[in-house]
Motif scaffolding. Structure first.
Motif, PDB file in Angstrom:
ATOM      1  N   VAL A  68      -0.112  -3.168  -8.501  1.00 48.12           N
ATOM      2  CA  VAL A  68       0.065  -3.229  -7.046  1.00 48.12           C
ATOM      3  C   VAL A  68      -1.226  -2.817  -6.344  1.00 48.12           C
ATOM      4  N   TRP A  69      -1.909  -1.826  -6.882  1.00 53.06           N
ATOM      5  CA  TRP A  69      -3.133  -1.337  -6.266  1.00 53.06           C
ATOM      6  C   TRP A  69      -4.361  -2.184  -6.602  1.00 53.06           C
ATOM      7  N   GLY A  70      -4.239  -3.072  -7.576  1.00 54.71           N
ATOM      8  CA  GLY A  70      -5.365  -3.915  -7.943  1.00 54.71           C
ATOM      9  C   GLY A  70      -6.472  -3.184  -8.668  1.00 54.71           C
ATOM     10  N   VAL A  71      -6.082  -2.208  -9.520  1.00 55.26           N
ATOM     11  CA  VAL A  71      -7.070  -1.451 -10.280  1.00 55.26           C
ATOM     12  C   VAL A  71      -6.681  -1.458 -11.758  1.00 55.26           C
ATOM     13  N   ASP A  72      -7.606  -1.060 -12.606  1.00 55.77           N
ATOM     14  CA  ASP A  72      -7.348  -0.936 -14.035  1.00 55.77           C
ATOM     15  C   ASP A  72      -6.465   0.292 -14.277  1.00 55.77           C
ATOM     16  N   ARG A  90     -15.862   4.546   3.986  1.00 58.28           N
ATOM     17  CA  ARG A  90     -17.122   5.276   3.841  1.00 58.28           C
ATOM     18  C   ARG A  90     -17.407   5.631   2.385  1.00 58.28           C
ATOM     19  N   LEU A  91     -16.361   5.709   1.567  1.00 57.75           N
ATOM     20  CA  LEU A  91     -16.540   6.043   0.155  1.00 57.75           C
ATOM     21  C   LEU A  91     -16.543   4.798  -0.730  1.00 57.75           C
ATOM     22  N   GLY A  92     -16.686   3.634  -0.110  1.00 57.81           N
ATOM     23  CA  GLY A  92     -16.912   2.406  -0.873  1.00 57.81           C
ATOM     24  C   GLY A  92     -15.687   1.581  -1.184  1.00 57.81           C
ATOM     25  N   VAL A  93     -14.515   1.930  -0.649  1.00 58.89           N
ATOM     26  CA  VAL A  93     -13.298   1.135  -0.880  1.00 58.89           C
ATOM     27  C   VAL A  93     -12.900   0.532   0.455  1.00 58.89           C
ATOM     28  N   GLU A  94     -13.246  -0.740   0.639  1.00 64.47           N
ATOM     29  CA  GLU A  94     -13.080  -1.372   1.941  1.00 64.47           C
ATOM     30  C   GLU A  94     -11.658  -1.858   2.188  1.00 64.47           C
ATOM     31  N   LYS A  95     -10.901  -2.121   1.130  1.00 67.47           N
ATOM     32  CA  LYS A  95      -9.560  -2.683   1.294  1.00 67.47           C
ATOM     33  C   LYS A  95      -8.530  -1.776   0.622  1.00 67.47           C
ATOM     34  N   GLY A  96      -7.289  -1.938   1.068  1.00 65.62           N
ATOM     35  CA  GLY A  96      -6.200  -1.229   0.413  1.00 65.62           C
ATOM     36  C   GLY A  96      -5.681  -0.023   1.168  1.00 65.62           C
ATOM     37  N   PHE A  97      -6.264   0.262   2.349  1.00 63.66           N
ATOM     38  CA  PHE A  97      -5.806   1.398   3.138  1.00 63.66           C
ATOM     39  C   PHE A  97      -5.602   0.980   4.590  1.00 63.66           C
ATOM     40  N   PRO A  98      -4.590   0.164   4.831  1.00 59.32           N
ATOM     41  CA  PRO A  98      -4.332  -0.303   6.195  1.00 59.32           C
ATOM     42  C   PRO A  98      -3.859   0.832   7.091  1.00 59.32           C
ATOM     43  N   THR A  99      -4.011   0.636   8.389  1.00 59.76           N
ATOM     44  CA  THR A  99      -3.575   1.638   9.361  1.00 59.76           C
ATOM     45  C   THR A  99      -2.199   1.339   9.924  1.00 59.76           C
ATOM     46  N   GLU A 126       3.712  -2.258   0.947  1.00 57.57           N
ATOM     47  CA  GLU A 126       3.096  -2.006  -0.354  1.00 57.57           C
ATOM     48  C   GLU A 126       3.867  -0.939  -1.116  1.00 57.57           C
ATOM     49  N   LEU A 127       4.332   0.097  -0.412  1.00 58.92           N
ATOM     50  CA  LEU A 127       5.149   1.131  -1.050  1.00 58.92           C
ATOM     51  C   LEU A 127       6.390   0.510  -1.696  1.00 58.92           C
ATOM     52  N   ARG A 128       7.003  -0.430  -1.009  1.00 58.20           N
ATOM     53  CA  ARG A 128       8.190  -1.104  -1.562  1.00 58.20           C
ATOM     54  C   ARG A 128       7.866  -1.765  -2.899  1.00 58.20           C
ATOM     55  N   ARG A 129       6.741  -2.457  -2.936  1.00 63.20           N
ATOM     56  CA  ARG A 129       6.364  -3.132  -4.180  1.00 63.20           C
ATOM     57  C   ARG A 129       6.027  -2.126  -5.269  1.00 63.20           C
ATOM     58  N   ALA A 130       5.344  -1.045  -4.898  1.00 62.74           N
ATOM     59  CA  ALA A 130       4.979  -0.035  -5.889  1.00 62.74           C
ATOM     60  C   ALA A 130       6.210   0.683  -6.436  1.00 62.74           C
ATOM     61  N   SER A 131       7.240   0.845  -5.610  1.00 58.39           N
ATOM     62  CA  SER A 131       8.449   1.545  -6.057  1.00 58.39           C
ATOM     63  C   SER A 131       9.426   0.640  -6.793  1.00 58.39           C
ATOM     64  N   ALA A 132       9.255  -0.661  -6.705  1.00 57.47           N
ATOM     65  CA  ALA A 132      10.225  -1.609  -7.262  1.00 57.47           C
ATOM     66  C   ALA A 132      10.444  -1.360  -8.751  1.00 57.47           C
ATOM     67  N   GLY A 133      11.695  -1.221  -9.140  1.00 56.10           N
ATOM     68  CA  GLY A 133      12.037  -0.989 -10.538  1.00 56.10           C
ATOM     69  C   GLY A 133      11.944   0.455 -10.967  1.00 56.10           C
ATOM     70  N   ASP A 153      10.494  -9.459   7.455  1.00 56.60           N
ATOM     71  CA  ASP A 153       9.654  -8.818   8.453  1.00 56.60           C
ATOM     72  C   ASP A 153       8.321  -8.510   7.808  1.00 56.60           C
ATOM     73  N   ALA A 154       7.461  -7.800   8.538  1.00 58.69           N
ATOM     74  CA  ALA A 154       6.118  -7.537   8.009  1.00 58.69           C
ATOM     75  C   ALA A 154       6.164  -6.788   6.704  1.00 58.69           C
ATOM     76  N   ALA A 155       7.203  -5.963   6.517  1.00 52.52           N
ATOM     77  CA  ALA A 155       7.291  -5.173   5.293  1.00 52.52           C
ATOM     78  C   ALA A 155       7.675  -6.007   4.101  1.00 52.52           C
ATOM     79  N   GLY A 156       8.056  -7.245   4.341  1.00 52.43           N
ATOM     80  CA  GLY A 156       8.452  -8.079   3.225  1.00 52.43           C
ATOM     81  C   GLY A 156       7.283  -8.585   2.419  1.00 52.43           C
ATOM     82  N   ALA A 157       6.090  -8.397   2.933  1.00 55.44           N
ATOM     83  CA  ALA A 157       4.857  -8.769   2.220  1.00 55.44           C
ATOM     84  C   ALA A 157       4.885 -10.219   1.774  1.00 55.44           C
ATOM     85  N   GLY A 158       5.475 -11.097   2.611  1.00 56.39           N
ATOM     86  CA  GLY A 158       5.439 -12.519   2.316  1.00 56.39           C
ATOM     87  C   GLY A 158       6.540 -13.016   1.425  1.00 56.39           C
TER      88      GLY A 158
END
Length: 733
Positions: free
Chosen positions: A366-370, A485-494, A502-509, A566-571
């Protein structure tokens, strides 16, 4: 904003009472009751009624502060954020990622708790993150997970309480800590049920009880074992239930039988006839509950203590049945959700374990990291605070005030002062913020939208009702800006709704599955109980094994038709059938691999610090009705300060006579960790061997100067509720 009312929820305790916020034409806002919310049904305590007072710019932070020449001065947001990012990056580069710590709070919304955990692990790469909810109900969480395979404060809604036959309330003074909940217990008695209160003090709650048991602080474990001994000896066990729905009974029974009534009376001070009466009251009705709070949990043996009370429920067939069971009364506003989604040192979103490879793969995806890039489990809250200035050189702290709230508080204050760098984001200039190198003013409950999870496991939507003062931003903005500022431009929306998606997807299952919950549903349904998977009801294992379609056998909500996305449905397109949520857990099976609850064999042991000749008394701590937690916000409200202006030492008349103390005399309470001074409050509602102090105040009356940081070996909960002290009369100057 328009002068219209916005339905929302109180910013304080875990009841999350419903309220309406209305901006006033002359400025400020009005708080009014919401009768449609089932938990408080229109009632509000004094803290809720006056919550809007802290929105005033006169009492809260409105501009960033940076330390220059030893004092805090105003600064711009770019300057403050640049300074934080630069110092965190420099610390990480010089000493490694674990030299940077993150400390959160149980008042942060789910979105902020989720983003903070992700920020620590993805941006900073540190394992050193925990939160003050570790001080709240971590022992109950550990015991519940051992026994049931899942931790949710209450596995049933509060509306079930008046319909049961008996409630044993252990270590909770809810008449003062969450007053609107008292009506459920009043209705219990009006309906013919009984209330047993276990507390060393005859509190306002204990005065409502049919039976009050007053054990010596730190002996709740022996008390529970003594009651179970009597249940067995009197033939009151439910053998069919034990056989069909549990494992581990033989070992637990053998442990309990070593705690015969007279032995338990010697340990606890509770007379044998009262033990027998408690067993009779608990076992005779068809349904009964045990509810615990901080009293039995904030002990160095808190997990075992809660486990013993759970054993009592299991042995009598009182768990996973309608109107019966064990539950924990969570304290902080989002203490439940705060640990479910990543603030805790050993957990990932959805209540997944950080050391579980499958959990790491899912969340990393979900976070797009290793997955291998995620750090392992870190230190618990007190251990993290104790490491400040040593292994941990810099700290980012959000929504917590450990200078007042941590055990052995003078030591923790010293550790905070020893840091190379401290950054605090808060609503007010708390005692901890006063020590910081950078302080960021952030939005609060009525100025932002977000979700919280109440003590019932009900996910709720707090709505933005008013604009924040100019120059005040949300914690999500802070994390977004620092990440960039610490080099991570995406993944922290306001946008909080985007974060929730995103929390919904991370919690799924996961055990705490929020994937079927949306902002729209929360608004339309007055909250949704987790687990609530996205798949149609009847096809999902809603609570780690229980088919969702059967989880509501006792009057749960019916399935609802499809709702637009809605917006929380993430498409993702919504399912044809929406899962109703799970108000009542475990009715068919427990969340263990085999569906059975686990007895855990436990035995009484002494507190970490017993009285002796030098420190002959026991100190216990707690709250008063007009203040909340460390008091950082409530101490800024005139009405609340008038009702509870400062600390006090509660002691029995016999002890006062022995000391030569009169009501109002200044008393020094001394432990091995320090000294606190506060006026005497003499009352016969406390045991003669015990003194009580509320913990809301800093300075010389700070109760947590005295408390013992001895940790439960499983939950890492400190032993706030019992330590050895002596009391001395302070000569008046």
């Amino acid at each position: 904003m328009e002068n219209t009312s916005t339905p929302t929820h109180c910013p304080y305790c875990a009841l999350q009472c419903g309220m309406n916020i209305t901006p006033l034409p002359q400025g400020g806002v009005e708080v009014t009751e919401r009768a449609d919310f089932p938990v408080n049904r229109g009632a509000l305590c004094g803290k809720g009624r006056t919550a809007a007072e802290v929105l005033s710019p006169a009492v809260r932070l409105t501009t960033p502060l940076v330390r220059e020449g030893g004092r805090l001065v105003e600064a711009s947001w770019p300057e403050a954020l640049d300074r934080i990012a630069g110092r965190l990056a420099a610390t990480r580069e010089r000493y490694g990622p674990d030299a940077v710590g993150v400390f959160g709070g149980g008042g942060l919304t789910n979105e902020k708790a989720y983003a903070l955990g992700k920020f620590a692990r993805v941006v900073l790469g540190t394992s050193q993150i925990d939160y003050n909810g570790r001080f709240c109900m971590s022992s109950a969480a550990a015991a519940g997970t051992k026994a049931f395979g899942l931790d949710r404060g209450l596995p049933f809604p509060l509306e079930d309480v008046p319909r049961t036959g008996c409630v044993i309330l252990v270590g909770s003074n809810l008449a003062e800590t969450m007053p609107p909940s008292l009506r459920f217990f009043t209705e219990l008695r009006e309906n013919g049920g009984t209330l047993i209160v276990v507390d060393p003090r005859r509190t306002r709650t204990a005065e409502q009880a049919d039976l009050h048991l007053s054990p010596r602080p730190g002996t709740d474990l022996a008390l529970a074992l003594g009651l179970l001994h009597l249940v067995v000896a009197e033939g009151r066990t439910d053998e069919e239930y034990i056989r069909e729905r549990t494992t581990g009974w033989e070992e637990a029974r053998a442990a309990a039988m070593a705690h015969w009534p007279e032995y338990v009376e010697r340990i606890t001070g509770v007379p044998v006839p009262l033990l027998r009466e408690a067993v009779r009251m608990f076992c005779e009705p068809e349904a009964a509950m045990v509810l615990t709070a901080r009293g039995p949990e904030q002990q160095s043996k808190g997990t075992d203590t809660v486990g013993a009370w759970i054993n009592l429920c299991l042995a009598t067939g009182r768990a996973g049945r309608p109107l019966s069971g064990y539950g924990c009364l969570t304290g902080q506003g989002n203490g439940q959700g705060g640990r479910e989604h990543g603030q805790k040192a050993d957990q990932l979103p959805g209540y997944r374990k950080l050391d579980d490879p499958a959990a790491r793969r899912h969340v990393a995806g979900v976070w797009g990291v290793d997955p291998d890039s995620l750090p392992g489990p870190g230190r618990s809250a007190y251990e993290l605070l104790d490491a400040l200035g040593g292994d941990v050189r810099a700290l980012l702290l959000m929504g917590s005030n450990p200078v007042v709230s941590a055990p052995r508080a003078a030591h923790i204050e010293e550790r905070l002062r020893s840091l190379d760098f401290l950054a605090v984001a808060d609503v007010v200039l708390s005692e901890t913020a006063e020590l910081a190198d950078v302080v960021l003013p952030v939005t609060q409950w009525a100025e932002e939208t977000g979700t919280t999870t109440s003590l019932e496991g009900r996910v709720l939507l707090r709505r933005r009702a008013v604009d924040p003062p100019p120059g005040v931003h949300s914690d999500l903005y802070v994390l977004h800006e620092l990440a960039g500022r610490l080099g991570v431009e995406k993944g922290f929306p306001t946008d909080p709704e985007e974060v929730f998606g995103e929390l919904r997807r991370a919690s799924a299952g996961g055990p705490a599955d929020y994937s079927g919950i949306t902002y729209r549903r929360l608004a339309e349904e007055n909250g949704v109980f987790w687990p609530c998977p996205e798949e149609p009801a009847g096809t999902t294992q809603a609570d780690g094994g229980e088919p969702a379609g059967t989880a509501e056998a006792d009057g749960g909500e019916p399935d609802r038709g499809a709702l637009p996305g809605d917006a929380a449905g993430a498409g993702a397109a919504p399912p044809a059938v929406v899962h109703p949520g799970t108000p009542r857990l475990f009715l068919d099976r427990f969340a263990t691999p085999d569906g059975r609850a686990r007895f855990v064999a436990v035995a009484h042991r002494a507190t970490a610090e017993e009285p002796d000749a030098e420190y002959p008394l026991l100190l216990t701590t707690g709250r008063v009705v007009a203040q909340y937690q460390s008091g950082a916000q409530t101490r800024r409200v005139a009405e609340l300060n008038a009702a509870a202006p400062g600390p006090f030492v509660e002691l029995h008349p016999r002890l006062a006579a022995r000391l030569g103390a009169a009501d109002g005399d200044p008393l020094a309470v001394v432990s091995r960790r320090g000294r606190a001074v506060a006026p005497a409050r003499i009352t016969d509602t406390i045991r003669p061997d015990t003194v009580f102090m509320p913990f809301h105040w800093p300075g010389e009356g700070r109760a947590n100067t005295l408390t013992n940081p001895a940790l439960d070996p499983t939950s890492r909960m400190p032993e706030f509720k019992s330590c050895a002290v002596r009391v001395e009369v302070v000569p008046r100057s």
